[in-house]
Design a protein around this motif. Sequence first.
Motif, PDB file in Angstrom:
ATOM      1  N   ARG A  11      44.206  21.029  -6.685  1.00 29.01           N
ATOM      2  CA  ARG A  11      43.831  22.234  -5.947  1.00 29.01           C
ATOM      3  C   ARG A  11      43.887  23.460  -6.858  1.00 29.01           C
ATOM      4  O   ARG A  11      44.923  23.774  -7.430  1.00 29.01           O
ATOM      5  CB  ARG A  11      44.776  22.428  -4.760  1.00 29.01           C
ATOM      6  CG  ARG A  11      44.408  23.578  -3.838  1.00 29.01           C
ATOM      7  CD  ARG A  11      45.353  23.593  -2.652  1.00 29.01           C
ATOM      8  NE  ARG A  11      45.011  24.624  -1.695  1.00 29.01           N
ATOM      9  CZ  ARG A  11      45.687  24.867  -0.574  1.00 29.01           C
ATOM     10  NH1 ARG A  11      46.748  24.124  -0.287  1.00 29.01           N
ATOM     11  NH2 ARG A  11      45.318  25.821   0.247  1.00 29.01           N
ATOM     12  N   ALA A  12      42.766  24.159  -6.985  1.00 31.16           N
ATOM     13  CA  ALA A  12      42.696  25.366  -7.811  1.00 31.16           C
ATOM     14  C   ALA A  12      43.191  26.564  -7.009  1.00 31.16           C
ATOM     15  O   ALA A  12      42.770  26.785  -5.874  1.00 31.16           O
ATOM     16  CB  ALA A  12      41.265  25.600  -8.264  1.00 31.16           C
ATOM     17  N   ARG A  13      44.076  27.350  -7.620  1.00 34.03           N
ATOM     18  CA  ARG A  13      44.663  28.507  -6.942  1.00 34.03           C
ATOM     19  C   ARG A  13      44.383  29.822  -7.663  1.00 34.03           C
ATOM     20  O   ARG A  13      44.913  30.863  -7.284  1.00 34.03           O
ATOM     21  CB  ARG A  13      46.169  28.307  -6.784  1.00 34.03           C
ATOM     22  CG  ARG A  13      46.548  27.168  -5.846  1.00 34.03           C
ATOM     23  CD  ARG A  13      48.061  27.018  -5.744  1.00 34.03           C
ATOM     24  NE  ARG A  13      48.449  26.087  -4.691  1.00 34.03           N
ATOM     25  CZ  ARG A  13      48.512  24.771  -4.836  1.00 34.03           C
ATOM     26  NH1 ARG A  13      48.201  24.219  -6.008  1.00 34.03           N
ATOM     27  NH2 ARG A  13      48.884  23.987  -3.836  1.00 34.03           N
ATOM     28  N   SER A  14      43.564  29.777  -8.714  1.00 31.98           N
ATOM     29  CA  SER A  14      43.230  30.970  -9.488  1.00 31.98           C
ATOM     30  C   SER A  14      41.910  30.721 -10.194  1.00 31.98           C
ATOM     31  O   SER A  14      41.403  29.586 -10.229  1.00 31.98           O
ATOM     32  CB  SER A  14      44.325  31.255 -10.519  1.00 31.98           C
ATOM     33  OG  SER A  14      44.379  30.204 -11.477  1.00 31.98           O
ATOM     34  N   ALA A  63      40.098  22.790 -13.110  1.00 28.03           N
ATOM     35  CA  ALA A  63      39.817  21.737 -12.129  1.00 28.03           C
ATOM     36  C   ALA A  63      38.371  21.277 -12.209  1.00 28.03           C
ATOM     37  O   ALA A  63      38.076  20.081 -12.095  1.00 28.03           O
ATOM     38  CB  ALA A  63      40.139  22.231 -10.721  1.00 28.03           C
ATOM     39  N   ALA A  64      37.447  22.217 -12.407  1.00 25.93           N
ATOM     40  CA  ALA A  64      36.035  21.850 -12.510  1.00 25.93           C
ATOM     41  C   ALA A  64      35.782  21.022 -13.767  1.00 25.93           C
ATOM     42  O   ALA A  64      35.134  19.974 -13.721  1.00 25.93           O
ATOM     43  CB  ALA A  64      35.168  23.106 -12.517  1.00 25.93           C
ATOM     44  N   ALA A 119      35.569  16.921  -3.873  1.00 27.88           N
ATOM     45  CA  ALA A 119      36.926  16.943  -3.315  1.00 27.88           C
ATOM     46  C   ALA A 119      37.687  18.162  -3.799  1.00 27.88           C
ATOM     47  O   ALA A 119      38.369  18.844  -3.013  1.00 27.88           O
ATOM     48  CB  ALA A 119      37.665  15.660  -3.698  1.00 27.88           C
ATOM     49  N   ARG A 120      37.588  18.464  -5.078  1.00 24.59           N
ATOM     50  CA  ARG A 120      38.318  19.605  -5.624  1.00 24.59           C
ATOM     51  C   ARG A 120      37.776  20.930  -5.088  1.00 24.59           C
ATOM     52  O   ARG A 120      38.549  21.858  -4.820  1.00 24.59           O
ATOM     53  CB  ARG A 120      38.264  19.567  -7.157  1.00 24.59           C
ATOM     54  CG  ARG A 120      39.050  18.399  -7.736  1.00 24.59           C
ATOM     55  CD  ARG A 120      39.074  18.393  -9.257  1.00 24.59           C
ATOM     56  NE  ARG A 120      39.923  17.306  -9.748  1.00 24.59           N
ATOM     57  CZ  ARG A 120      40.333  17.171 -10.996  1.00 24.59           C
ATOM     58  NH1 ARG A 120      39.956  18.058 -11.915  1.00 24.59           N
ATOM     59  NH2 ARG A 120      41.105  16.169 -11.353  1.00 24.59           N
ATOM     60  N   VAL A 121      36.464  21.018  -4.932  1.00 22.34           N
ATOM     61  CA  VAL A 121      35.879  22.213  -4.311  1.00 22.34           C
ATOM     62  C   VAL A 121      36.457  22.415  -2.916  1.00 22.34           C
ATOM     63  O   VAL A 121      36.801  23.539  -2.514  1.00 22.34           O
ATOM     64  CB  VAL A 121      34.345  22.095  -4.241  1.00 22.34           C
ATOM     65  CG1 VAL A 121      33.761  23.149  -3.312  1.00 22.34           C
ATOM     66  CG2 VAL A 121      33.723  22.220  -5.635  1.00 22.34           C
ATOM     67  N   LEU A 146      29.773  25.169 -10.223  1.00 23.49           N
ATOM     68  CA  LEU A 146      28.342  24.930 -10.403  1.00 23.49           C
ATOM     69  C   LEU A 146      28.043  24.516 -11.844  1.00 23.49           C
ATOM     70  O   LEU A 146      27.162  23.675 -12.073  1.00 23.49           O
ATOM     71  CB  LEU A 146      27.545  26.181 -10.024  1.00 23.49           C
ATOM     72  CG  LEU A 146      26.019  26.085 -10.107  1.00 23.49           C
ATOM     73  CD1 LEU A 146      25.499  24.882  -9.338  1.00 23.49           C
ATOM     74  CD2 LEU A 146      25.377  27.375  -9.589  1.00 23.49           C
ATOM     75  N   GLU A 147      28.755  25.081 -12.793  1.00 22.26           N
ATOM     76  CA  GLU A 147      28.557  24.668 -14.181  1.00 22.26           C
ATOM     77  C   GLU A 147      28.831  23.174 -14.351  1.00 22.26           C
ATOM     78  O   GLU A 147      28.060  22.459 -14.998  1.00 22.26           O
ATOM     79  CB  GLU A 147      29.471  25.485 -15.099  1.00 22.26           C
ATOM     80  CG  GLU A 147      29.099  26.953 -15.193  1.00 22.26           C
ATOM     81  CD  GLU A 147      30.080  27.739 -16.041  1.00 22.26           C
ATOM     82  OE1 GLU A 147      31.028  27.141 -16.597  1.00 22.26           O
ATOM     83  OE2 GLU A 147      29.906  28.973 -16.146  1.00 22.26           O
ATOM     84  N   ARG A 148      29.929  22.724 -13.755  1.00 16.90           N
ATOM     85  CA  ARG A 148      30.263  21.295 -13.870  1.00 16.90           C
ATOM     86  C   ARG A 148      29.272  20.432 -13.097  1.00 16.90           C
ATOM     87  O   ARG A 148      28.906  19.330 -13.542  1.00 16.90           O
ATOM     88  CB  ARG A 148      31.691  21.054 -13.362  1.00 16.90           C
ATOM     89  CG  ARG A 148      32.165  19.606 -13.513  1.00 16.90           C
ATOM     90  CD  ARG A 148      32.134  19.169 -14.953  1.00 16.90           C
ATOM     91  NE  ARG A 148      32.628  17.795 -15.124  1.00 16.90           N
ATOM     92  CZ  ARG A 148      32.310  17.023 -16.149  1.00 16.90           C
ATOM     93  NH1 ARG A 148      31.527  17.479 -17.129  1.00 16.90           N
ATOM     94  NH2 ARG A 148      32.796  15.796 -16.233  1.00 16.90           N
TER      95      ARG A 148
END
Length: 270
Positions: free
Chosen positions: A31-34, A41-42, A53-55, A181-183
Amino acid sequence: MPHPLTALPFPSPVPPGAGWPQDPATRHTRRARSAAGVSRAAAGAKDIPELDARVSVCSACPRLVAWREQVAAEKRAAYADEPYWGRPAPSLGPPDARILVVGLAPAAHGANRTGRIFTGDRSGDWIYAALHRAGYATQASSVAAGDGLELIDVRITAAVHCAPPDNAPTTQEKATCRPWLERELALLEPHLTSMLALGGIGWDAALAAARGAGWQVPRPKPAFGHGATTTLMAPSGREVRLWGSYHVSQQNTFTGRLTESMLDEVIAAL
């Protein structure tokens, strides 16, 4: 108090069923928090399902988190008896899609409610009907995430994956969300031949993400317009054609600025 869908461990405590999406995340999903967390994460997502899932569990933008959860808790009267997703809406479509559609952001009572991008609002009715007419969607409407809609050779994403107040993400929020989006471009690149940007924000997001992913993007920046087009080149040497269309928002469709035939013409060129 945080909305229960995001306060409890993932996956969501609301079970999947008719009208509710299968949760792509588990309690182990990163989970990304920043903003820095989104970048890490991406970059670490090994495939499209892991990226989705990460998004879906991202909480990097405090204003967007607060707004999406407030809307999910207060609800619109017409949906008072329905559960709200209240989380980022991941992209939708096959991992080997040839076409990527880039929208703006989830609608507060559309994807923020249903959990599926462009689902449950009038904008979704337009884009899915057009994709259905072109043979890229199995049905012409998008009522709920469990309604059986599937995309064929097309994937739909957004510049920002959380519903923003007044449908207007800030410059920083767009930049924070960009690594997703880059990933996605990097993972789709072996199959991708065309992109369709809905609106100026989608156009700018597509160009910025392509540049951030190491693609060759024309300079000066190509101007957005309905039917505008430019060629991008991926690191592999694959050429990907970017097309622009006015967004399928009610502001455009109700006023006739965007008509079905105008949208169909652009989609036919993909």
